[in-house]
Design an enzyme around this catalytic site. Structure first.
Site, PDB file in Angstrom:
ATOM      1  N   TYR A  71       1.643  -1.293   0.193  1.00 31.68           N
ATOM      2  CA  TYR A  71       0.054  -0.054   0.020  1.00 31.68           C
ATOM      3  C   TYR A  71       0.848   1.157  -0.099  1.00 31.68           C
ATOM      4  CZ  TYR A  71      -4.396  -2.549   0.578  1.00 31.68           C
ATOM      5  OH  TYR A  71      -5.463  -3.247  -0.417  1.00 31.68           O
ATOM      6  N   ARG A  74       1.783   1.843  -3.318  1.00 29.46           N
ATOM      7  CA  ARG A  74       0.863   2.583  -4.675  1.00 29.46           C
ATOM      8  C   ARG A  74       0.642   4.158  -3.676  1.00 29.46           C
ATOM      9  NH1 ARG A  74      -4.203  -1.675  -3.448  1.00 29.46           N
ATOM     10  NH2 ARG A  74      -5.234   0.153  -4.806  1.00 29.46           N
ATOM     11  N   HIS A 123     -14.256   2.582  -1.043  1.00 35.75           N
ATOM     12  CA  HIS A 123     -13.630   1.527  -0.739  1.00 35.75           C
ATOM     13  C   HIS A 123     -12.408   2.096  -0.046  1.00 35.75           C
ATOM     14  CE1 HIS A 123     -14.909  -1.100  -4.050  1.00 35.75           C
ATOM     15  NE2 HIS A 123     -15.842  -1.338  -2.931  1.00 35.75           N
ATOM     16  N   GLY A 199     -15.364   3.343 -16.511  1.00 38.15           N
ATOM     17  CA  GLY A 199     -13.739   2.778 -16.336  1.00 38.15           C
ATOM     18  C   GLY A 199     -13.435   2.009 -14.969  1.00 38.15           C
TER      19      GLY A 199
HETATM   20  C1  BV8 Z   1     -18.345  -6.474   1.242  1.00 35.81           C
HETATM   21  C2  BV8 Z   1     -10.207  -1.573  -1.559  1.00 35.81           C
HETATM   22  C3  BV8 Z   1     -20.350  -7.510   3.134  1.00 35.81           C
HETATM   23  C4  BV8 Z   1      -8.677  -1.957  -1.665  1.00 35.81           C
HETATM   24  C5  BV8 Z   1     -11.868  -2.832  -3.098  1.00 35.81           C
HETATM   25  C6  BV8 Z   1     -19.246 -14.039  -4.892  1.00 35.81           C
HETATM   26  C7  BV8 Z   1     -20.202 -13.319  -4.737  1.00 35.81           C
HETATM   27  C8  BV8 Z   1     -20.379 -12.036  -5.113  1.00 35.81           C
HETATM   28  C9  BV8 Z   1     -19.887 -10.992  -4.660  1.00 35.81           C
HETATM   29  C10 BV8 Z   1     -18.898 -11.623  -3.315  1.00 35.81           C
HETATM   30  C11 BV8 Z   1     -18.434 -12.888  -3.310  1.00 35.81           C
HETATM   31  N1  BV8 Z   1     -17.918 -12.786  -2.666  1.00 35.81           N
HETATM   32  C12 BV8 Z   1     -17.332 -12.420  -1.503  1.00 35.81           C
HETATM   33  C13 BV8 Z   1     -18.142 -10.724  -2.422  1.00 35.81           C
HETATM   34  C14 BV8 Z   1     -18.119  -9.823  -1.586  1.00 35.81           C
HETATM   35  C15 BV8 Z   1     -16.710  -8.928  -2.175  1.00 35.81           C
HETATM   36  C16 BV8 Z   1     -16.537  -9.169  -3.870  1.00 35.81           C
HETATM   37  O1  BV8 Z   1     -17.831  -8.096  -4.560  1.00 35.81           O
HETATM   38  N2  BV8 Z   1     -15.316  -9.774  -4.279  1.00 35.81           N
HETATM   39  C17 BV8 Z   1     -16.007  -9.507  -5.735  1.00 35.81           C
HETATM   40  C18 BV8 Z   1     -14.352 -10.310  -5.838  1.00 35.81           C
HETATM   41  C19 BV8 Z   1     -16.516 -11.630  -6.798  1.00 35.81           C
HETATM   42  N3  BV8 Z   1     -17.199  -8.082  -1.621  1.00 35.81           N
HETATM   43  C20 BV8 Z   1     -16.453  -6.844  -0.258  1.00 35.81           C
HETATM   44  O2  BV8 Z   1     -16.007  -7.745   0.209  1.00 35.81           O
HETATM   45  C21 BV8 Z   1     -16.631  -5.867  -0.272  1.00 35.81           C
HETATM   46  N4  BV8 Z   1     -17.305  -6.042   1.784  1.00 35.81           N
HETATM   47  O3  BV8 Z   1     -19.674  -7.321   1.193  1.00 35.81           O
HETATM   48  O4  BV8 Z   1     -18.796  -6.235   2.995  1.00 35.81           O
HETATM   49  C22 BV8 Z   1     -19.712  -8.485   3.445  1.00 35.81           C
HETATM   50  C23 BV8 Z   1     -18.843  -8.636   5.034  1.00 35.81           C
HETATM   51  C24 BV8 Z   1     -18.061  -9.694   5.438  1.00 35.81           C
HETATM   52  C25 BV8 Z   1     -18.274 -11.210   4.505  1.00 35.81           C
HETATM   53  C26 BV8 Z   1     -18.687 -11.059   3.348  1.00 35.81           C
HETATM   54  C27 BV8 Z   1     -19.406 -10.049   2.970  1.00 35.81           C
HETATM   55  C28 BV8 Z   1     -15.511  -4.582  -0.484  1.00 35.81           C
HETATM   56  C29 BV8 Z   1     -14.970  -4.973  -1.097  1.00 35.81           C
HETATM   57  C30 BV8 Z   1     -14.247  -3.755  -1.752  1.00 35.81           C
HETATM   58  C31 BV8 Z   1     -12.519  -4.483  -1.560  1.00 35.81           C
HETATM   59  N5  BV8 Z   1     -12.006  -3.583  -1.617  1.00 35.81           N
HETATM   60  N6  BV8 Z   1     -10.845  -1.684  -2.663  1.00 35.81           N
HETATM   61  C32 BV8 Z   1      -7.654  -1.742  -2.697  1.00 35.81           C
HETATM   62  O5  BV8 Z   1      -7.922  -0.990  -3.525  1.00 35.81           O
HETATM   63  O6  BV8 Z   1      -6.815  -2.505  -2.668  1.00 35.81           O
HETATM   64  S1  BV8 Z   1     -11.778  -3.172  -4.572  1.00 35.81           S
HETATM   65  C33 BV8 Z   1     -10.981  -2.876  -6.014  1.00 35.81           C
HETATM   66  O7  BV8 Z   1     -11.298  -3.773  -7.234  1.00 35.81           O
HETATM   67  C34 BV8 Z   1     -11.069  -1.273  -6.775  1.00 35.81           C
HETATM   68  O8  BV8 Z   1     -11.460  -0.722  -5.073  1.00 35.81           O
HETATM   69  C35 BV8 Z   1     -12.430  -2.358  -7.331  1.00 35.81           C
HETATM   70  O9  BV8 Z   1     -13.025  -1.702  -6.565  1.00 35.81           O
HETATM   71  C36 BV8 Z   1     -12.430  -3.134  -7.517  1.00 35.81           C
HETATM   72  C37 BV8 Z   1     -11.948  -3.357  -8.768  1.00 35.81           C
HETATM   73  O10 BV8 Z   1     -10.682  -3.651  -9.543  1.00 35.81           O
HETATM   74  P1  BV8 Z   1      -9.940  -3.410 -11.150  1.00 35.81           P
HETATM   75  O11 BV8 Z   1     -10.564  -4.197 -11.426  1.00 35.81           O
HETATM   76  O12 BV8 Z   1      -9.171  -2.517 -10.940  1.00 35.81           O
HETATM   77  O13 BV8 Z   1     -10.719  -1.961 -11.342  1.00 35.81           O
HETATM   78  P2  BV8 Z   1     -12.060  -2.117 -12.048  1.00 35.81           P
HETATM   79  O14 BV8 Z   1     -12.777  -2.273 -12.087  1.00 35.81           O
HETATM   80  O15 BV8 Z   1     -12.130  -0.391 -12.239  1.00 35.81           O
HETATM   81  O16 BV8 Z   1     -11.863  -1.862 -13.885  1.00 35.81           O
HETATM   82  C38 BV8 Z   1     -10.510  -0.997 -14.664  1.00 35.81           C
HETATM   83  C39 BV8 Z   1     -11.113  -1.648 -15.562  1.00 35.81           C
HETATM   84  O17 BV8 Z   1     -11.487   0.036 -16.265  1.00 35.81           O
HETATM   85  C40 BV8 Z   1     -12.003  -2.104 -17.180  1.00 35.81           C
HETATM   86  O18 BV8 Z   1     -13.577  -2.625 -17.135  1.00 35.81           O
HETATM   87  C41 BV8 Z   1     -10.340  -1.604 -17.620  1.00 35.81           C
HETATM   88  O19 BV8 Z   1     -11.668  -2.106 -18.991  1.00 35.81           O
HETATM   89  C42 BV8 Z   1     -11.110   0.002 -17.606  1.00 35.81           C
HETATM   90  N7  BV8 Z   1     -10.066   0.655 -18.406  1.00 35.81           N
HETATM   91  C43 BV8 Z   1      -8.807   0.275 -18.533  1.00 35.81           C
HETATM   92  N8  BV8 Z   1      -8.461   1.301 -18.965  1.00 35.81           N
HETATM   93  C44 BV8 Z   1      -8.917   2.678 -18.941  1.00 35.81           C
HETATM   94  C45 BV8 Z   1     -10.248   2.016 -18.559  1.00 35.81           C
HETATM   95  N9  BV8 Z   1     -11.187   2.398 -18.394  1.00 35.81           N
HETATM   96  C46 BV8 Z   1     -11.915   3.866 -18.933  1.00 35.81           C
HETATM   97  N10 BV8 Z   1     -10.436   4.363 -19.295  1.00 35.81           N
HETATM   98  C47 BV8 Z   1      -9.823   3.866 -19.434  1.00 35.81           C
HETATM   99  N11 BV8 Z   1      -8.318   4.521 -19.678  1.00 35.81           N
END
Ligand code: BV8
Ligand code: ZN
Length: 257
Positions: A71, A74, A123, A199
């Site tokens: 971190y 980053r 987040h 994004g």
């Molecule tokens: C929670 C901070 C309740 C940390 C982040 C199964 C099904 C559904 C949900 C879950 C599951 N199992 C677990 C879960 C819940 C889980 C979740 O959703 N998991 C996912 C992986 C399935 N969620 C959680 O745990 C959340 N809390 O649910 O609490 C709870 C409590 C207890 C037990 C269970 C549940 C907390 C989630 C927060 C995690 N923290 N960030 C850090 O940064 O280190 S998330 C992190 O990843 C980012 O913040 C971002 O939001 C996320 C996605 O990252 P990326 O993919 O890189 O970024 P992004 O999605 O933005 O993708 C990039 C995009 O940009 C692409 O589409 C690309 O094409 C595009 N791009 C690239 N270049 C450009 C562009 N677009 C425009 N212009 C460009 N130039």
């Protein structure tokens, strides 16, 4: 000829007379500033790790130096780069439409440094570390790392209040999102005319629900992403391209008399 004149007429229509615009951003909006998106943030040393495995409280307690080092690397990277034209266009949009709500999944401060205010950080933030045990904020942040030395393990500071370990101020997987920010974000999604999603891969919940909440409430949803996204037949569009290139055109289209 404005680029927007090449967009579908229904989209051009949806860009007129906006009362309340919601802008929802993910890591892609910071990509052109030089910040790797979340999944490809794992360059160099980190390429042997899975981000989702590192971004958890368990990973931090198991190996605080590895996670704190990641971190701090980053955070140092963010301090070295600048907001890009996408961040700037979003800040300018807030001055042009009657009401704008900016919701971000990002943990950098590039929206704020571009001039946006009242940013809803779902987040958390790299820039507000706090005590893992008592949540007391770290008053003085460490000096940024010299990135040329590469990523490294780093012992987290100790809390001045209780002696506990200082942790990054982000929301890890398995942790609850900040309640007020999430409530405000859902309310804005339900009351907007247009939701601009910039994004994000829409993989992480509950944040990923926000565009759907807006659409279900009758808003038009417009995605900006270089990856073509699957969209619904009506009131949903995707402009395929880079945020830094397309957002200035969107700004021009939204403020055109
Ligand atoms: C929670 C901070 C309740 C940390 C982040 C199964 C099904 C559904 C949900 C879950 C599951 N199992 C677990 C879960 C819940 C889980 C979740 O959703 N998991 C996912 C992986 C399935 N969620 C959680 O745990 C959340 N809390 O649910 O609490 C709870 C409590 C207890 C037990 C269970 C549940 C907390 C989630 C927060 C995690 N923290 N960030 C850090 O940064 O280190 S998330 C992190 O990843 C980012 O913040 C971002 O939001 C996320 C996605 O990252 P990326 O993919 O890189 O970024 P992004 O999605 O933005 O993708 C990039 C995009 O940009 C692409 O589409 C690309 O094409 C595009 N791009 C690239 N270049 C450009 C562009 N677009 C425009 N212009 C460009 N130039
Ligand atoms: Zn403490």
């Amino acid at each position: 000829m404005h680029l927007s004149e090449t967009w579908p007429p229904a989209l051009q229509q949806a860009l007129t007379n906006i009362r309340h615009l919601v802008v929802f951003t993910g890591a892609g909006v910071s990509a052109e500033s030089g910040i790797p998106t979340f999944r490809d943030a794992l360059t160099g040393l980190w390429s042997t790790f899975d981000a989702e495995a590192l971004a958890t409280p368990e990973a931090f307690l198991r190996d605080p130096e590895l996670v704190w080092g990641w971190y701090e690397w980053r955070r140092s990277k963010v301090l070295q780069v600048q907001p890009n034209p996408a961040h700037q266009a979003i800040a300018e949009l807030a001055r042009q439409v009657p009401r704008l709500t900016l919701i971000t999944q990002n943990v950098d401060d590039l929206h704020e440094r571009a001039g946006s205010s009242s940013v809803l950080h779902l987040h958390g933030s790299l820039h507000h570390p706090r005590c893992f045990r008592c949540a007391h904020p770290l008053e003085t942040l460490p000096d940024p790392l010299d990135l040329s030395l590469g990523e490294r393990r780093l012992a987290p500071p100790r809390c001045g209040h209780c002696g506990g370990l200082i942790r990054p101020g982000v929301v890890w997987f398995g942790e609850m999102l900040p309640e007020q920010a999430l409530t405000d974000a859902f309310a804005a999604a339900r009351s907007c005319d247009l939701l601009l999603s910039v994004g994000t891969s829409g993989l992480v919940y509950p944040a990923a629900q926000i565009p759907d909440i807006a659409w279900q409430a009758g808003a038009t949803v417009l995605h900006v992403n270089p990856q073509p996204l699957v969209v619904r037949a009506e009131r949903e569009f995707c402009l395929t391209g880079l945020a830094g290139e397309l957002l200035p055109h969107l700004l021009a289209a939204l403020v055109r008399p």
